[in-house]
Design a protein around this motif. Structure first.
Motif, PDB file in Angstrom:
ATOM      1  N   GLN A 150      10.599   2.910   2.971  1.00 14.57           N
ATOM      2  CA  GLN A 150       9.694   3.717   3.809  1.00 14.57           C
ATOM      3  C   GLN A 150      10.078   5.187   3.762  1.00 14.57           C
ATOM      4  O   GLN A 150       9.223   6.064   3.727  1.00 14.57           O
ATOM      5  CB  GLN A 150       9.732   3.202   5.254  1.00 14.57           C
ATOM      6  CG  GLN A 150       9.035   1.860   5.413  1.00 14.57           C
ATOM      7  CD  GLN A 150       9.397   1.169   6.714  1.00 14.57           C
ATOM      8  OE1 GLN A 150      10.415   1.459   7.323  1.00 14.57           O
ATOM      9  NE2 GLN A 150       8.565   0.239   7.132  1.00 14.57           N
ATOM     10  N   ARG A 151      11.399   5.459   3.730  1.00 13.77           N
ATOM     11  CA  ARG A 151      11.839   6.864   3.632  1.00 13.77           C
ATOM     12  C   ARG A 151      11.369   7.469   2.321  1.00 13.77           C
ATOM     13  O   ARG A 151      10.982   8.627   2.255  1.00 13.77           O
ATOM     14  CB  ARG A 151      13.358   6.941   3.701  1.00 13.77           C
ATOM     15  CG  ARG A 151      13.851   7.018   5.118  1.00 13.77           C
ATOM     16  CD  ARG A 151      15.346   7.168   5.141  1.00 13.77           C
ATOM     17  NE  ARG A 151      15.916   6.090   5.918  1.00 13.77           N
ATOM     18  CZ  ARG A 151      17.212   5.949   6.159  1.00 13.77           C
ATOM     19  NH1 ARG A 151      18.077   6.806   5.645  1.00 13.77           N
ATOM     20  NH2 ARG A 151      17.646   4.957   6.876  1.00 13.77           N
ATOM     21  N   GLN A 152      11.425   6.659   1.256  1.00 11.91           N
ATOM     22  CA  GLN A 152      10.962   7.137  -0.040  1.00 11.91           C
ATOM     23  C   GLN A 152       9.480   7.485   0.035  1.00 11.91           C
ATOM     24  O   GLN A 152       9.025   8.476  -0.529  1.00 11.91           O
ATOM     25  CB  GLN A 152      11.222   6.060  -1.095  1.00 11.91           C
ATOM     26  CG  GLN A 152      10.914   6.504  -2.494  1.00 11.91           C
ATOM     27  CD  GLN A 152      11.681   7.742  -2.861  1.00 11.91           C
ATOM     28  OE1 GLN A 152      12.903   7.735  -2.923  1.00 11.91           O
ATOM     29  NE2 GLN A 152      11.002   8.844  -3.072  1.00 11.91           N
ATOM     30  N   ARG A 153       8.729   6.662   0.761  1.00 11.62           N
ATOM     31  CA  ARG A 153       7.297   6.940   0.920  1.00 11.62           C
ATOM     32  C   ARG A 153       7.084   8.249   1.669  1.00 11.62           C
ATOM     33  O   ARG A 153       6.181   9.014   1.348  1.00 11.62           O
ATOM     34  CB  ARG A 153       6.617   5.799   1.679  1.00 11.62           C
ATOM     35  CG  ARG A 153       6.426   4.561   0.831  1.00 11.62           C
ATOM     36  CD  ARG A 153       6.139   3.351   1.703  1.00 11.62           C
ATOM     37  NE  ARG A 153       6.191   2.147   0.893  1.00 11.62           N
ATOM     38  CZ  ARG A 153       5.139   1.680   0.235  1.00 11.62           C
ATOM     39  NH1 ARG A 153       3.988   2.273   0.328  1.00 11.62           N
ATOM     40  NH2 ARG A 153       5.261   0.604  -0.516  1.00 11.62           N
ATOM     41  N   VAL A 154       7.924   8.503   2.685  1.00  8.58           N
ATOM     42  CA  VAL A 154       7.816   9.762   3.433  1.00  8.58           C
ATOM     43  C   VAL A 154       8.062  10.933   2.482  1.00  8.58           C
ATOM     44  O   VAL A 154       7.343  11.932   2.499  1.00  8.58           O
ATOM     45  CB  VAL A 154       8.818   9.798   4.610  1.00  8.58           C
ATOM     46  CG1 VAL A 154       8.779  11.160   5.298  1.00  8.58           C
ATOM     47  CG2 VAL A 154       8.508   8.693   5.604  1.00  8.58           C
ATOM     48  N   ALA A 155       9.082  10.791   1.621  1.00  7.77           N
ATOM     49  CA  ALA A 155       9.405  11.874   0.686  1.00  7.77           C
ATOM     50  C   ALA A 155       8.230  12.138  -0.257  1.00  7.77           C
ATOM     51  O   ALA A 155       7.903  13.296  -0.542  1.00  7.77           O
ATOM     52  CB  ALA A 155      10.659  11.530  -0.105  1.00  7.77           C
ATOM     53  N   VAL A 156       7.587  11.071  -0.731  1.00 10.64           N
ATOM     54  CA  VAL A 156       6.438  11.245  -1.635  1.00 10.64           C
ATOM     55  C   VAL A 156       5.255  11.838  -0.863  1.00 10.64           C
ATOM     56  O   VAL A 156       4.580  12.744  -1.349  1.00 10.64           O
ATOM     57  CB  VAL A 156       6.054   9.903  -2.303  1.00 10.64           C
ATOM     58  CG1 VAL A 156       4.811  10.079  -3.157  1.00 10.64           C
ATOM     59  CG2 VAL A 156       7.206   9.380  -3.155  1.00 10.64           C
ATOM     60  N   ALA A 159      -1.686   7.941   4.851  1.00 11.43           N
ATOM     61  CA  ALA A 159      -2.525   6.784   4.563  1.00 11.43           C
ATOM     62  C   ALA A 159      -2.361   6.352   3.108  1.00 11.43           C
ATOM     63  O   ALA A 159      -2.285   5.160   2.793  1.00 11.43           O
ATOM     64  CB  ALA A 159      -3.990   7.121   4.863  1.00 11.43           C
ATOM     65  N   LEU A 160      -2.256   7.352   2.241  1.00 10.67           N
ATOM     66  CA  LEU A 160      -2.095   7.082   0.804  1.00 10.67           C
ATOM     67  C   LEU A 160      -0.829   6.269   0.540  1.00 10.67           C
ATOM     68  O   LEU A 160      -0.791   5.391  -0.310  1.00 10.67           O
ATOM     69  CB  LEU A 160      -2.013   8.430   0.079  1.00 10.67           C
ATOM     70  CG  LEU A 160      -2.609   8.570  -1.311  1.00 10.67           C
ATOM     71  CD1 LEU A 160      -4.046   8.123  -1.326  1.00 10.67           C
ATOM     72  CD2 LEU A 160      -2.514  10.039  -1.742  1.00 10.67           C
ATOM     73  N   LEU A 161       0.219   6.571   1.297  1.00 10.95           N
ATOM     74  CA  LEU A 161       1.510   5.907   1.084  1.00 10.95           C
ATOM     75  C   LEU A 161       1.727   4.766   2.089  1.00 10.95           C
ATOM     76  O   LEU A 161       2.828   4.217   2.155  1.00 10.95           O
ATOM     77  CB  LEU A 161       2.646   6.925   1.197  1.00 10.95           C
ATOM     78  CG  LEU A 161       3.038   7.725  -0.050  1.00 10.95           C
ATOM     79  CD1 LEU A 161       3.398   6.799  -1.199  1.00 10.95           C
ATOM     80  CD2 LEU A 161       1.942   8.663  -0.516  1.00 10.95           C
ATOM     81  N   HIS A 162       0.713   4.442   2.888  1.00  8.91           N
ATOM     82  CA  HIS A 162       0.781   3.331   3.859  1.00  8.91           C
ATOM     83  C   HIS A 162       1.904   3.509   4.870  1.00  8.91           C
ATOM     84  O   HIS A 162       2.614   2.560   5.182  1.00  8.91           O
ATOM     85  CB  HIS A 162       0.938   1.985   3.141  1.00  8.91           C
ATOM     86  CG  HIS A 162      -0.081   1.774   2.078  1.00  8.91           C
ATOM     87  ND1 HIS A 162      -1.422   1.673   2.347  1.00  8.91           N
ATOM     88  CD2 HIS A 162       0.035   1.693   0.737  1.00  8.91           C
ATOM     89  CE1 HIS A 162      -2.087   1.509   1.210  1.00  8.91           C
ATOM     90  NE2 HIS A 162      -1.226   1.531   0.221  1.00  8.91           N
ATOM     91  N   ILE A 163       2.082   4.717   5.375  1.00  6.83           N
ATOM     92  CA  ILE A 163       3.099   4.925   6.407  1.00  6.83           C
ATOM     93  C   ILE A 163       2.448   5.529   7.643  1.00  6.83           C
ATOM     94  O   ILE A 163       3.113   6.109   8.484  1.00  6.83           O
ATOM     95  CB  ILE A 163       4.252   5.840   5.918  1.00  6.83           C
ATOM     96  CG1 ILE A 163       3.696   7.040   5.170  1.00  6.83           C
ATOM     97  CG2 ILE A 163       5.227   5.070   5.068  1.00  6.83           C
ATOM     98  CD1 ILE A 163       4.732   8.068   4.816  1.00  6.83           C
ATOM     99  N   LEU A 192       3.035   4.131  -7.043  1.00  6.70           N
ATOM    100  CA  LEU A 192       3.148   5.535  -7.436  1.00  6.70           C
ATOM    101  C   LEU A 192       2.150   5.859  -8.528  1.00  6.70           C
ATOM    102  O   LEU A 192       1.477   6.890  -8.490  1.00  6.70           O
ATOM    103  CB  LEU A 192       4.552   5.810  -7.969  1.00  6.70           C
ATOM    104  CG  LEU A 192       5.556   6.504  -7.077  1.00  6.70           C
ATOM    105  CD1 LEU A 192       6.812   6.795  -7.879  1.00  6.70           C
ATOM    106  CD2 LEU A 192       4.984   7.794  -6.524  1.00  6.70           C
ATOM    107  N   LYS A 193       2.058   4.965  -9.516  1.00  6.41           N
ATOM    108  CA  LYS A 193       1.182   5.227 -10.642  1.00  6.41           C
ATOM    109  C   LYS A 193      -0.256   5.374 -10.153  1.00  6.41           C
ATOM    110  O   LYS A 193      -0.968   6.290 -10.549  1.00  6.41           O
ATOM    111  CB  LYS A 193       1.296   4.112 -11.673  1.00  6.41           C
ATOM    112  CG  LYS A 193       0.495   4.397 -12.931  1.00  6.41           C
ATOM    113  CD  LYS A 193       0.976   3.600 -14.112  1.00  6.41           C
ATOM    114  CE  LYS A 193       0.273   4.093 -15.379  1.00  6.41           C
ATOM    115  NZ  LYS A 193       0.824   3.491 -16.583  1.00  6.41           N
ATOM    116  N   ALA A 194      -0.663   4.446  -9.273  1.00  2.39           N
ATOM    117  CA  ALA A 194      -2.035   4.491  -8.756  1.00  2.39           C
ATOM    118  C   ALA A 194      -2.272   5.766  -7.956  1.00  2.39           C
ATOM    119  O   ALA A 194      -3.267   6.472  -8.148  1.00  2.39           O
ATOM    120  CB  ALA A 194      -2.299   3.263  -7.901  1.00  2.39           C
ATOM    121  N   VAL A 195      -1.316   6.098  -7.057  1.00  3.10           N
ATOM    122  CA  VAL A 195      -1.471   7.270  -6.190  1.00  3.10           C
ATOM    123  C   VAL A 195      -1.526   8.552  -7.013  1.00  3.10           C
ATOM    124  O   VAL A 195      -2.364   9.428  -6.800  1.00  3.10           O
ATOM    125  CB  VAL A 195      -0.310   7.337  -5.177  1.00  3.10           C
ATOM    126  CG1 VAL A 195      -0.245   8.697  -4.505  1.00  3.10           C
ATOM    127  CG2 VAL A 195      -0.456   6.238  -4.140  1.00  3.10           C
TER     128      VAL A 195
END
Lengths: 349, 283
Positions: A138-144, A119-123, A176-179
């Protein structure tokens, strides 16, 4: 949460010294960027902190615990890789859950943490998909998300945005900064992109040739570079360096005279392009304009001061023609003086 | 422009297609035809004769047993060797080269080399005798020592043909970016877990190729068995040879050949469905 102390870490690959006794302290919850050109040792330093590489000498201390000899999995950290390293044979859910599964966390808790990170990364709508069906962003979001799901004390990021296109990079940077601020994780972030480092980091460690040239807040490294390299690497356009000769504590450029920090020596005058203003009457430092580039928000003037290349930034409304000689006035307090022999900044007096 | 040159690709593959047709498809069709035709006319007479033969069930059992033991062992050994190779930093190519030397040796030569080791007056017995473990020349490859004979054949097959699996697996492992293993390590996976959860699943396409290749060849095993055991250890390809050259009955030999082909095709289909990598799971 944990602080990180890197204590005189050195690394050699055969005859090549990739790191020369680097020391760095990162506070609990702090975001530090390792910034430098390729080959400066920043990725090697990050991999040593992660435990993927073994240092030739020195110690890495995380949260007061010497982890120098520990395997990566025993260091209590998470990492985001440049090419994501998202497992292609697992769904997004299983990718994010990977670290938790390795810790043998219960099924209910796994689902809770994965849902939270997703949810944090919207995925959250892609959890059933395989990575091949996702875009690069989106893959980058999964990695984070995979890294944040384990709620690590320390998060290491190796050029995480460099494979994304420019617009997506800007968007991910802000997010990223916000998260990460919300998570309060101690973060070390490797990048060669100065705008990323300036935008994200609490402090920047500028690396060059296996050393850290300067550690400071983004504004410090920008305004008061410790070495000629830092001044030239950070800022767009980079800092101008004009060779001058001080005599009697003064330097003379054209008709202008400025107080110098040394009495008699060859020194370099470091001048940020936006720290010079066009004088109304053509007095001050003479600047021969060769090219005028209207950039919208400003004019970028390329020319020469005493025959040496310089770039000056002026307001977009300035009336300047190529081939013209104009005068520049500068604020002496915003100048940087570099010892021509060592390349290091001379302390301000 | 593309339409004008549309015949060029066909012209370019034509020689290969013609070659395959002349030397592979035609003999194949002839063999199948031969297997169904006998003196009594077209029918299953050859197959009935094959199935009624004394050695038939023995050959089936031996061939399947050998395949079932040898192929999994070869895959396991190849995986072990490939993973160890990735840990070697210096001289890896040299080690790989040495490990693949058996690939360059014909299977009959390999069988003869192992015969020299395992026969009554071979190197193994000389060593055992020297150590005082046996009183004199001892037969290992006889009808009275079926287990020893079987183990000898398995050893020779492992030595001879593990390298081809190794080469395929090494190539497959090199295709897996090292970041996957590193990420798994960072997130807490121990070496065995990394191998099981990351390396093995990502290696599936390579394993599929290796398994198909090795299994098909294992069902055709002949020369090594013939060199070591002669007729003491009947296998399918050996029976085909016997019917062709000793019994001069080409129909039954063809029936054996068709049977081997059918088994190979079934095994291939099985691997293709079990080890299928869905497109969305590909890297």
């Amino acid at each position: 949460m944990a602080d990180i102390v890197i204590d005189r870490v050195a690394k050699s690959f055969g005859d090549f010294q990739a790191l020369k006794e680097v020391s760095l302290s990162v506070g609990d919850g702090e975001f530090v960027a390792l910034l430098g050109p390729s080959g400066c040792g920043k990725t090697t330093l990050l991999r040593i902190i992660a435990g993927l590489e073994t240092q030739s000498s020195g110690r890495v201390v995380i949260g007061g615990r010497d982890v120098s000899g520990l395997a990566p999995r025993e260091r209590g950290l998470a990492m985001v890789f440049q090419n994501y390293a998202v497992f292609p044979h697992m769904t997004v859910f299983e990718n994010i859950a990977f670290g938790l599964r390795m810790q043998k966390v219960g099924q209910v808790e796994v689902k809770r943490q994965v849902d939270r990170a997703a949810a944090l990364l919207h995925i959250d709508q892609y959890l059933d998909r395989y990575p091949a069906k996702l875009s690069g962003g989106q893959r980058q979001r999964v990695a984070v998300a995979r890294a944040l799901a384990v709620q690590p004390a320390v998060l290491l990021m190796d050029e995480p945005l460099s494979n994304l296109d420019a617009l997506l990079r800007l968007e991910m940077r802000t997010e990223l900064k916000a998260v990460l601020r919300e998570a309060g994780t101690t973060t070390i972030y490797v990048t060669h992109d100065q705008t990323e480092a300036m935008g994200l980091a609490d402090r920047i460690a500028v690396m060059y040739g296996g050393r850290i040239d300067q550690i400071g807040t983004p504004l410090e490294v920008y305004a008061t570079p410790a070495t000629r390299f830092v001044g030239g690497f950070i800022g767009n356009p980079p800092m101008n360096f004009i060779k001058v000769k001080a005599s009697g504590g003064q330097i003379r450029v054209g008709s202008a005279s400025l107080p110098a920090p040394v009495r008699d020596a060859e020194i370099d005058l470091g001048l940020r392009g936006e720290d010079a203003a066009l004088s109304a009457d053509g007095s001050g430092i003479p600047f021969d304009v060769r090219v005028v580039e209207p950039m919208g928000s400003h004019l970028l003037l390329t020319g020469a001061i005493e025959g040496q290349l310089a770039r000056i930034v002026t307001p977009p409304t300035a009336r300047v023609q190529a081939g013209e000689r104009v005068g520049l006035t500068v604020d002496p307090s915003r100048l940087t003086w570099i010892d021509a022999a060592t390349g290091r900044a001379i302390a301000r007096t | 422009m593309t339409s004008r040159a549309s015949w060029i690709p066909y012209a370019l593959i034509a020689p290969a297609v013609l070659f395959l047709a002349a030397f592979f498809i035609v003999p194949l069709v002839q063999t199948i035809w031969l297997s169904f035709s006998s003196e009594e006319g077209v029918g299953l007479a050859n197959y009935a004769r094959m199935a009624g033969d004394l050695n038939f069930s023995l050959a089936i059992r031996n061939t399947f047993l050998l395949t079932a033991i040898v192929v999994p062992l070869q895959v396991a050994l190849a995986l072990l060797m490939a993973v160890m190779l990735t840990k070697i930093e210096r001289g890896r190519d040299l080690v790989l080269w040495v490990l693949t030397i058996p690939l360059g040796i014909s299977d009959l030569a390999a069988g003869l080399a192992w015969l020299a080791i395992l026969q009554n007056t071979g190197y193994l017995n000389s060593a055992l005798y020297g150590l005082g473990l046996i009183p004199g020349p001892t037969g290992w490859l006889t009808q009275e020592t079926p287990v020893a004979l079987f183990i000898g054949i398995v050893l020779a097959e492992l030595w001879r043909a593990t390298a081809i699996v190794l080469v395929i697996v090494v190539a497959g492992i090199q295709l897996i970016p090292k970041e996957f293993a590193e990420a798994a390590e960072i997130f807490g996976a121990r070496p065995w877990t990394r191998f099981r959860k990351i390396t093995l699943p990502l290696l599936k396409p390579s394993l599929q190729s290796a398994l198909i290749l090795r299994t098909v060849l294992a069902f055709e095993v002949f020369a090594v068995v013939y060199a070591l055991g002669g007729t003491n250890f009947p296998v399918l390809a050996g029976e085909a040879y016997t019917w062709q050259n000793i019994n001069q009955n080409y129909g039954v030999a063809a029936a054996y050949a068709v049977l081997i082909m059918a088994i190979s095709l079934a095994a291939t289909a099985l691997y293709l469905s079990i080890l299928r990598v869905r497109p969305e799971q590909q890297p």
